[in-house]
Design an enzyme around this catalytic site. Structure first.
Site, mmCIF file in Angstrom:
data_model
loop_
_atom_site.group_PDB
_atom_site.id
_atom_site.type_symbol
_atom_site.label_atom_id
_atom_site.label_comp_id
_atom_site.label_asym_id
_atom_site.label_seq_id
_atom_site.Cartn_x
_atom_site.Cartn_y
_atom_site.Cartn_z
ATOM 1 C CB ALA A 1 -0.941 0.005 1.204
ATOM 2 C CG ASP A 2 3.420 2.205 3.259
ATOM 3 O OD1 ASP A 2 3.474 3.261 3.888
ATOM 4 O OD2 ASP A 2 2.938 1.168 3.729
ATOM 5 N N GLY A 3 3.916 1.574 -1.214
ATOM 6 C CA GLY A 3 4.571 1.723 -2.501
ATOM 7 C C GLY A 3 3.638 2.258 -3.570
ATOM 8 C CB ALA B 1 5.447 6.005 -2.744
#
Length: 400
Positions: A170-172, A175
């Site tokens: 999810a972070d990637g 980003a």
């Protein structure tokens, strides 16, 4: 030959976020020339420093994630630290934060305050739930986004539990969305003569966008997709298949013609003229049978044998790699997908190169993550012009 300028030369980014999504965004910008200043809490730093595998006391993921960044320490909880942070914003274009809105407001670093003092600064707030909404002040991490986005619900075997990824998915994804958004905001500011603005990205929405087929199916057909393992309802065959030498091959038939090539490759050419298998819509009704035929053929051959047949037939197939095999792949090696970088703490480190390959202004990895506060003198002294006595006082007070 003169050195090729980086596309983001002259753009300065203050990375005041922690862990993954915000820092990942700043990393992408830094790979293409932005001057990224990483701001961390004195004494402890970004928790990413101690996340994951360590070597000689240094986090390997931190080293790669913090490439090309200048590292400074600054306590944003105290007035002197907030004042110094505003000094940094005076000479910057973008600031990346992921704190709770209430904390930013308490420190006088909420968007309204930042915009009033620095109207040209683009502020990226990337966090679990985002900067507005009833959950905005709750702690949120990628795991929760992977659950709430619907990803975990559709991932895994039909008779198994919802499945969470063992990495910053999810972070990637957030980003990548955030990096594009920052560039749009800078384009609006510099080309259309607009001002700075707030970019509000949470971890749920970018991932939910990738699996929008689920919400579309429910909204328009009343269907709630469930877990189907490696199968893909819109594509058959599509799975990971075990070979005779206990390796795995993944096949995709996203294009209808690829499925017909698969039938020829596995010695079943008669299926090419059978409407039940040749027609893309009808083939979905026979997906289990198609999967069984392909699995049986692959199971009798080694990975190299099966891949040789598939490559000759131009079937969309690929081996399932582990990390060692990924690094050894000749195609990725020819593309320069991984680079060796000398690091003063760990020696030569192999890390992934910038993902986008530019023909004229390629991204570079100039250096890996530095030690905590390594660039305090260069940034506070050189960039902001603080004298030695002031720097000593800031250190003595714990502000930096």
């Amino acid at each position: 030959m003169p050195e090729t300028p980086s596309p983001l030369r002259g753009v300065r980014v203050i990375d005041a976020a922690t862990l993954a999504a915000g820092p990942m965004t700043a990393t992408v910008l830094g790979e293409f020339g932005a001057d990224v200043i990483k701001v961390e809490q004195p004494g402890v730093g970004d928790p990413l420093r101690t996340w994951g595998d360590q070597k000689n006391g240094f986090g390997l993921f931190w080293k790669s994630m913090s490439r090309n960044k200048r590292c400074v320490t600054l306590d944003l909880r105290v007035s002197e630290g907030q004042e110094l942070f505003h000094r940094l914003l005076d000479v910057s274009d973008v600031v990346v934060v992921n704190n709770r809105p209430s904390a930013l407001a308490r420190w006088g670093l909420d968007y309204e305050s930042v915009h009033a003092a620095h109207p040209r600064v683009v502020m990226l707030h990337v966090s679990g739930y985002g900067s507005r909404g009833p959950k905005s002040d709750l702690p949120g991490f990628g795991t929760l986004a992977e659950a709430m986005s619907g990803f975990a619900q559709v991932t895994g075997q039909p008779d198994g539990p919802p499945t969470l990824p063992p990495f910053f998915l999810a972070d990637g994804v957030a980003a990548q969305s955030a990096a594009a958004a920052v560039m749009m905001a800078l384009y609006h500011r510099d080309v259309h003569r607009g001002g700075g603005q707030l970019i509000d990205v949470n971890l749920i929405e970018p991932l939910a966008r990738l699996i929008e087929t689920s919400t579309l199916a429910y909204s328009h057909l009343g269907k709630i997709p469930g877990r189907v393992g490696n199968l893909l309802p819109a594509s058959a065959p599509r799975n990971a298949y075990r070979t005779a030498d206990d390796r795995w091959i993944a096949i995709s038939s996203a294009s209808p013609n690829i499925a017909l090539r698969v039938f020829r490759a596995i010695d079943r050419p008669e299926l090419v003229n059978d409407p039940a298998f040749a027609d893309p819509v009808q083939r979905q009704a026979h997906a289990v049978e198609v999967d069984r035929l392909v699995a049986g053929w692959i199971r009798e051959r080694t990975l190299s044998e099966a891949m040789a047949v598939f490559e000759r037939a131009e079937v969309a197939a690929a081996p399932v790699y582990d990390a060692q095999q990924l690094l050894a792949d000749e195609h990725l090696s020819a593309r320069g997908s991984f680079v060796a970088v000398n690091d003063p703490d760990l020696g030569k480190m192999t890390v992934q190169a910038p993902v986008a390959h530019f023909s004229e202004t390629p991204g570079v990895v100039e250096h890996l993550g530095r030690s905590l506060g390594a660039d305090n003198d260069a940034v506070y002294g050189g960039l902001l012009g603080l004298g030695a006595e002031r720097l000593d006082a800031l250190r003595a007070s714990g502000t930096i």
